[in-house]
Design an enzyme around this catalytic site. Structure first.
Site, mmCIF file in Angstrom:
data_model
loop_
_atom_site.group_PDB
_atom_site.id
_atom_site.type_symbol
_atom_site.label_atom_id
_atom_site.label_comp_id
_atom_site.label_asym_id
_atom_site.label_seq_id
_atom_site.Cartn_x
_atom_site.Cartn_y
_atom_site.Cartn_z
ATOM 1 C CB CYS A 97 -14.829 10.692 1.062
ATOM 2 S SG CYS A 97 -15.384 9.527 -0.211
ATOM 3 C CB CYS B 157 -20.997 12.478 -3.587
ATOM 4 S SG CYS B 157 -19.418 12.702 -4.420
#
Length: 273
Positions: free
Chosen positions: A191, A78
């Site tokens: 992302c 992440c």
């Protein structure tokens, strides 16, 4: 089984299912290792949380799993979390556990771009982090860097992986500032969810030649660290442990989620208290 022959256990952590794109790259490179995947869906999306909330939450969950299972390496799959949590994890988790983060691939994007006009597509948190700005200053001073920070795109990716169709109108609206940028030839997936929308993004941004993410680089880093610790990265024996997926809240769309688990090679879903 001693350390010389033990196959390592790798934990891949994300707020949602986007980190599966990183897990996929690691598993392709190291197919025989033992994997856990954990999604903190009770706290999703991280892009709407404060830095301290993300740090506290990530440490809490990783500690729980490390205390319950013999984990050898943790991958924070992440970008939003990786830009803030890595020092804390390295300080508080046992020293024998390697920690690998996932950060925007600004350096390779700046190198590959022919027009030197690149875009960073990321979450709101990642776009505004000082860490991200430092990467741009270090590796992309010769580039014009456009930024879009979005939570909606994360949600579209989550829903797609669970079997829903993608609303192209909504997608185009999110990336509208880039559609007319003819010189934009490289986009960074900042992302881990966004590679799940590769086909749709290519339709909306036909001028972009290169989409760059960190998945392969993370996989290579994992392989290097395991070899450095003398863990085997290929199996010479059967490995009977099951790959498990953990969640912090009830999972919706069970049918779609079960299909996803099967696709990525997980045998069971467990819930963390």
């Amino acid at each position: 089984m001693n350390k010389a022959t033990k196959l390592p256990t790798i934990l891949v952590f994300d707020s949602g299912v986007g980190g599966l794109t990183v897990y996929h790259e690691i598993k392709q490179l190291l197919p025989n290792n033992h994997y856990f995947y954990c999604l903190d869906n009770a706290f999703f999306p991280y892009s709407e949380k404060t830095e301290q909330q993300i740090i506290d939450r990530t440490l809490l969950i990783c500690r729980k799993l490390v205390e319950q299972y013999p984990i050898d390496l943790v991958v924070i799959a992440c970008n939003t979390a990786s830009t803030v949590v890595l020092p804390t994890l390295r300080q508080h988790l046992p020293s024998h556990i390697s920690i690998v983060g996932t950060v925007p691939a600004i350096k390779p994007a700046a190198k590959i771009s022919q027009t030197k006009h690149i875009g960073l597509l990321a979450t709101k948190g990642t776009v505004k982090r000082a860490y991200t700005e430092a990467l741009i200053k270090a590796y992309a001073t010769d580039c014009q860097v456009e930024k879009i920070g979005t939570t909606e795109l994360v949600e579209l990716a989550e829903n797609k992986l669970r079997g829903d169709s993608v609303d192209l109108g909504k997608l185009r609206n999110i990336i509208k500032p880039w559609i007319e940028l003819k010189q934009l030839d490289t986009v960074i997936w900042g992302c881990t969810h966004f590679p799940l929308l590769e086909n749709e993004l290519k339709l909306c941004l036909p001028q972009v030649k290169y989409f760059v993410d960190s998945g392969k680089a993370v996989a290579k880093r994992v392989k290097f660290l395991l070899e450095e610790k003398a863990y085997p990265t290929t199996a010479e024996m059967n490995h009977n442990q099951q790959n498990l997926i953990f969640a912090t809240a009830a999972i919706g769309n069970i049918f779609g989620f079960n299909n996803m688990m099967q696709r990525y090679g997980f045998s069971e879903l467990k819930y963390l208290d």
